[in-house]
Write a protein that holds these residues in place. Structure first.
Motif, short mmCIF file in Angstrom:
data_model
loop_
_atom_site.label_atom_id
_atom_site.label_comp_id
_atom_site.label_asym_id
_atom_site.label_seq_id
_atom_site.Cartn_x
_atom_site.Cartn_y
_atom_site.Cartn_z
N PHE A 328 -3.03 11.34 -20.35
CA PHE A 328 -2.44 12.29 -19.39
C PHE A 328 -2.84 13.73 -19.66
CE2 PHE A 328 0.67 12.25 -22.83
CZ PHE A 328 0.94 13.60 -22.98
N GLU A 329 -3.31 14.04 -20.88
CA GLU A 329 -3.74 15.41 -21.17
C GLU A 329 -4.89 15.84 -20.25
OE1 GLU A 329 -2.12 13.61 -25.00
OE2 GLU A 329 -3.44 12.99 -23.36
N ASP A 330 -5.63 14.86 -19.77
CA ASP A 330 -6.69 15.09 -18.79
C ASP A 330 -6.11 14.77 -17.41
OD1 ASP A 330 -8.89 14.84 -17.05
OD2 ASP A 330 -10.21 14.16 -18.66
N GLU A 331 -6.03 15.76 -16.56
CA GLU A 331 -5.36 15.59 -15.25
C GLU A 331 -5.92 14.42 -14.46
OE1 GLU A 331 -4.11 18.38 -11.41
OE2 GLU A 331 -5.23 19.21 -13.10
N ARG A 332 -7.20 14.11 -14.67
CA ARG A 332 -7.80 13.00 -13.94
C ARG A 332 -7.14 11.67 -14.28
NH1 ARG A 332 -13.78 13.31 -15.98
NH2 ARG A 332 -12.55 13.61 -17.89
N PHE A 333 -6.57 11.58 -15.49
CA PHE A 333 -6.05 10.30 -15.97
C PHE A 333 -4.56 10.38 -16.29
CE2 PHE A 333 -10.59 10.60 -17.06
CZ PHE A 333 -11.05 9.62 -16.19
N ALA A 334 -3.88 11.23 -15.53
CA ALA A 334 -2.43 11.39 -15.69
C ALA A 334 -1.65 10.58 -14.65
CB ALA A 334 -2.06 12.87 -15.58
N THR A 335 -2.33 9.95 -13.72
CA THR A 335 -1.66 9.29 -12.59
C THR A 335 -0.61 8.29 -13.04
OG1 THR A 335 -3.58 9.58 -11.16
CG2 THR A 335 -2.00 7.86 -10.54
N GLY A 336 -0.96 7.40 -13.96
CA GLY A 336 -0.02 6.37 -14.39
C GLY A 336 1.22 6.95 -15.03
N THR A 337 1.03 7.80 -16.01
CA THR A 337 2.16 8.39 -16.73
C THR A 337 3.03 9.23 -15.81
OG1 THR A 337 0.86 8.44 -18.78
CG2 THR A 337 2.80 9.87 -18.68
N VAL A 338 2.42 10.10 -15.02
CA VAL A 338 3.18 11.02 -14.18
C VAL A 338 3.89 10.29 -13.03
CG1 VAL A 338 3.01 13.01 -12.65
CG2 VAL A 338 1.75 12.99 -14.80
N THR A 339 3.24 9.30 -12.44
CA THR A 339 3.87 8.55 -11.36
C THR A 339 5.14 7.87 -11.83
OG1 THR A 339 1.74 8.16 -10.24
CG2 THR A 339 3.56 6.67 -9.69
N VAL A 340 5.09 7.28 -13.01
CA VAL A 340 6.28 6.62 -13.56
C VAL A 340 7.35 7.64 -13.93
CG1 VAL A 340 7.12 5.31 -15.56
CG2 VAL A 340 5.08 4.55 -14.33
N LEU A 341 6.96 8.75 -14.54
CA LEU A 341 7.94 9.78 -14.88
C LEU A 341 8.60 10.36 -13.63
CD1 LEU A 341 6.13 11.71 -17.78
CD2 LEU A 341 8.07 10.13 -17.97
N GLU A 342 7.82 10.57 -12.58
CA GLU A 342 8.39 11.08 -11.33
C GLU A 342 9.39 10.09 -10.75
OE1 GLU A 342 4.77 13.93 -9.64
OE2 GLU A 342 4.87 11.81 -9.05
N ALA A 343 9.09 8.81 -10.84
CA ALA A 343 10.02 7.79 -10.33
C ALA A 343 11.32 7.80 -11.13
CB ALA A 343 9.37 6.41 -10.39
N ILE A 344 11.22 7.97 -12.44
CA ILE A 344 12.43 8.04 -13.27
C ILE A 344 13.25 9.27 -12.88
CG2 ILE A 344 13.30 8.36 -15.63
CD1 ILE A 344 10.78 6.88 -16.60
#
Length: 403
Positions: A328-344
């Motif tokens: 996730f430190e690279d914005e290109r590969f943050a989709t998985g982590t951020v999508t789940v955190l946003e859902a929480i």
């Protein structure tokens, strides 16, 4: 149960153990969430009229991150809004003189405790309590406060020796982390409980699945642990490609366990259906897991998987997260982590996000920490709490309270 700083009489000289272990660049510590949390604890002690001497560690001997705490004092001072004294000594004459001169409202940071010979060996608390380190420092203080929950699984002198020879209390971080992280063992939930597991240390997380069997209804897997389970399921992933060394040694050590867990709990494990990688043009590219022949590193779960995991989160009464689902430190590969955190964040569920790296994503991507039940700064201690394993740092505080 242990005593907390609310049980501590005001106006004392206190020795406080914190965990401000931080990333290091060019020989200096870099600010992180731990400084903010522990500064809040120290501020509470100062407001109660105490004089505060702080112990902490940084790195391990032989590593590039094993440095003096001098730069840590500057960062801690910025968070406190006042000067933090520093002495390049822990329990020698210079340290003792600085401690003797410490006055109410002042803060002193002692040198990296791991530079002390007595600190690192894993020993019984009774043995640590008799060390020169503990026996020299303890008489200089009225009380000991352990706020270093993230190191509470370590049987090191600064963590387990002092509570046996002096009045001992849990700090605010220790108290809050222990309460939240133990919830999976102590609370009952009305709806589904989901656990999201990722990161690079699969060997730490594999046992979690078996040990929380009675509490967690489903697991969403990503990161290294996710790929290893995909490998066990027959997909062409979960092994090292050129320039990496994440998978093969963990597979060699744990393949039998992974395959057994997959067979036993397979209906409760949600594995990624697609993965993301860096394409030839340097942009994010995605591919389905089915039929994949791995020739490059996967750096995130795919968008389809991220949405599927988020849907499970939205249906949950409680969600526990340990480890990131991608880089996730690279914005290109943050989709998985951020999508789940946003859902929480948008779901009315009890939630704990654990692991220093994963919790950092909350601030990086503009999420509000207040939208989560608890954001833990602990790694190894958090994993142990999830599985119900005892934490020696907690145990000695409980022994001190009962004495």
């Amino acid at each position: 149960m242990f005593n907390t700083v609310s049980d501590l009489d005001s106006g004392q000289r206190v020795l406080v153990r914190v965990d401000i272990n931080a990333p290091v660049e060019n020989g200096r510590a870099q600010d992180n969430r731990r400084f903010e949390r522990h500064a809040s604890s120290i501020r509470t002690l100062l407001e109660d009229g105490h004089a505060v001497a702080v112990m902490a560690h940084q790195g391990r001997p032989g590593r590039d991150t094993f440095i003096s705490l001098e730069s840590h004092a500057d960062i801690l001072g910025e968070h406190l809004g006042q000067d933090v004294g520093f002495v390049s000594d822990t329990f020698g004459e210079d340290a003792l003189e600085a401690i003797e001169a410490l006055e109410t409202g002042e803060v002193l940071l002692l040198e990296n405790v791991r530079m002390c010979e007595d600190e690192l060996p894993e020993k019984e608390p009774e043995e640590h309590a008799q060390s020169e380190f503990v026996q020299t420092l303890a008489p200089k203080f009225d009380a000991y406060v352990n706020d270093a929950y993230s190191a509470a699984h370590r049987a090191h002198a600064s963590l387990v020796g002092f509570p046996l020879v002096m009045d001992a209390y849990a700090g605010p971080v220790m108290d809050a982390e222990y309460t939240a992280n133990s919830a999976i063992q102590d609370r009952e939930f009305d709806g589904p409980v989901t656990m999201v597991l990722g990161g690079t240390k699969a060997e730490d997380l594999i046992p979690v699945i078996e040990r929380v069997d009675d509490t967690v209804d489903r697991f969403c897997l990503g990161g290294i642990v996710g790929e290893l389970f995909l490998r066990a399921a027959g997909h062409d992933v979960g092994y090292d490609v050129e320039g990496t060394e994440f998978f093969d040694h963990q597979w060699d050590d744990h393949a039998d366990t992974i395959e057994s867990i997959l067979e036993t709990y397979g209906d409760r494990l949600t594995l990624a259906s697609d993965l993301a990688y860096e394409g030839d043009d340097g942009e994010r590219a995605e591919t389905a897991v089915e039929g994949l022949e791995k020739d490059t590193s996967s750096l995130d779960i795919g968008s389809e998987s991220a949405e599927a995991y988020a849907d499970l989160v939205r249906e949950s009464d409680a969600v526990f997260v340990k480890g990131a689902l991608g880089v996730f430190e690279d914005e290109r590969f943050a989709t998985g982590t951020v999508t789940v955190l946003e859902a929480i964040a948008e779901t009315d569920c009890f939630s704990v996000v654990g692991g220093g790296d994963t919790s950092r994503a909350i601030g990086m991507y503009g999420l509000d920490e207040a939208d989560f039940g608890h954001v833990s700064i602990a790694g190894g201690a958090y994993v142990r709490a999830l599985t119900g394993e005892p934490l020696i740092g907690i145990e000695v505080l409980e022994r001190a309270a009962a004495a």
